[in-house]
Design an enzyme around this catalytic site. Structure first.
Site, PDB file in Angstrom:
ATOM      1  N   GLY A  93       0.894  -1.097   0.003  1.00  0.00           N
ATOM      2  CA  GLY A  93       0.046   0.125  -0.225  1.00  0.00           C
ATOM      3  C   GLY A  93       0.899   1.444   0.025  1.00  0.00           C
ATOM      4  N   ASP A  97       9.615  -1.441   6.163  1.00  0.00           N
ATOM      5  CA  ASP A  97      10.262  -0.254   6.593  1.00  0.00           C
ATOM      6  C   ASP A  97      11.484  -0.511   7.368  1.00  0.00           C
ATOM      7  OD1 ASP A  97       8.574   1.192   5.132  1.00  0.00           O
ATOM      8  OD2 ASP A  97       7.358   2.203   6.784  1.00  0.00           O
ATOM      9  N   PHE A 129      15.334   0.018   5.483  1.00  0.00           N
ATOM     10  CA  PHE A 129      15.913   1.162   5.000  1.00  0.00           C
ATOM     11  C   PHE A 129      17.362   1.234   5.189  1.00  0.00           C
ATOM     12  CE2 PHE A 129      11.589   2.977   4.522  1.00  0.00           C
ATOM     13  CZ  PHE A 129      11.508   3.466   3.267  1.00  0.00           C
ATOM     14  N   TYR A 135      13.809   8.012  -1.091  1.00  0.00           N
ATOM     15  CA  TYR A 135      13.448   7.051  -0.125  1.00  0.00           C
ATOM     16  C   TYR A 135      12.366   5.908  -0.695  1.00  0.00           C
ATOM     17  CZ  TYR A 135      15.833   8.594   3.898  1.00  0.00           C
ATOM     18  OH  TYR A 135      16.810   8.929   4.806  1.00  0.00           O
ATOM     19  N   ASP A 136      11.741   6.648  -1.878  1.00  0.00           N
ATOM     20  CA  ASP A 136      10.488   5.637  -2.465  1.00  0.00           C
ATOM     21  C   ASP A 136      11.130   4.801  -3.672  1.00  0.00           C
ATOM     22  OD1 ASP A 136       7.504   7.208  -1.492  1.00  0.00           O
ATOM     23  OD2 ASP A 136       9.370   7.562  -0.629  1.00  0.00           O
ATOM     24  N   ARG A 143      -2.594  12.763   5.987  1.00  0.00           N
ATOM     25  CA  ARG A 143      -2.124  12.034   6.903  1.00  0.00           C
ATOM     26  C   ARG A 143      -0.549  12.079   6.978  1.00  0.00           C
ATOM     27  NH1 ARG A 143      -5.361   6.126   5.952  1.00  0.00           N
ATOM     28  NH2 ARG A 143      -7.528   6.848   6.378  1.00  0.00           N
TER      29      ARG A 143
END
Length: 204
Positions: free
Chosen positions: A10, A36, A39, A55-56, A135
């Site tokens: 997601g 996560d 990383f 980062y993505d 968010r």
């Protein structure tokens, strides 16, 4: 003994971690591996022309380390749970009919082919742009998001990664992250339990 690997993917702040933790709490002999947690150090994450840390992207993650953890679980899920202080729950009279469940959650789990090929079930949480941005702005990150990071990097990379995911991964069940958490959990839990029972039927 049989194993089942569930992928919960997601977008950022889409609710994948909440769903994964709730599934883990309800499913015996289960555990979570969170993408996560893998990383790379901030110092080695590349920077784009706008000065935004990339980062993505898969290159920002130690995917080889994550895969070694998954492989460790696949070899011996019972020992894997014990080593992490998660004692396996005996839910049936015989060891032969036990099903161990691994939940892998993360934003790029279906974009990494060696990992994607292992999933028996795939779920992907989606929320609209405005909700995602709101968010994200309420979360505290280390290091913190610089001004313009969401629109300059996070959202464009999400769209790019999503397109890539759809071209390489099949059998993904897309979930509406705006639905009540209880409703989403009930639907996914029912689906996973049906697969567990199917596996048990094969073993008996």
């Amino acid at each position: 003994m049989k194993t089942l690997i569930v992928g919960v993917g997601g977008m950022t702040n889409g609710g994948k971690s909440t769903l994964s933790k709730s599934l883990h709490q309800q499913i015996p002999n289960s555990c979570i591996i969170a993408q996560d947690s893998y990383f790379k150090d901030d110092s080695v994450v590349p920077v784009d022309s706008n000065g935004f840390k990339q980062y993505d992207m898969l290159d920002a993650l130690h995917m080889d380390t994550l895969m070694s953890e998954v492989d460790s679980w696949r070899r011996d899920p019972e020992s894997f749970l014990k080593q992490r202080g998660l004692n396996p729950e005996r839910t049936t009279p015989t060891v032969d009919t036990e099903v161990y469940v691994l939940i892998v959650e993360g934003f790029l789990i279906f974009n990494y082919r060696p990992l994607n090929e292992l999933f028996d079930k795939r779920y992907f949480m989606e929320i609209p742009y405005d909700v995602c941005k709101r968010r994200r702005s309420l979360r505290v990150y280390t290091p913190p998001d610089p001004p313009g990071y969401f629109d300059g990097h996070v959202w464009p990379m999400y769209l790019k990664n999503h397109q890539e995911m759809e071209s390489m991964a099949s059998g993904i069940v897309f979930l509406d992250g705006l639905k009540p958490k209880e409703e989403l959990l009930a639907a996914v839990y029912k689906d996973v339990c049906q697969e567990i029972e199917r596996l048990r039927g094969k073993l008996q």
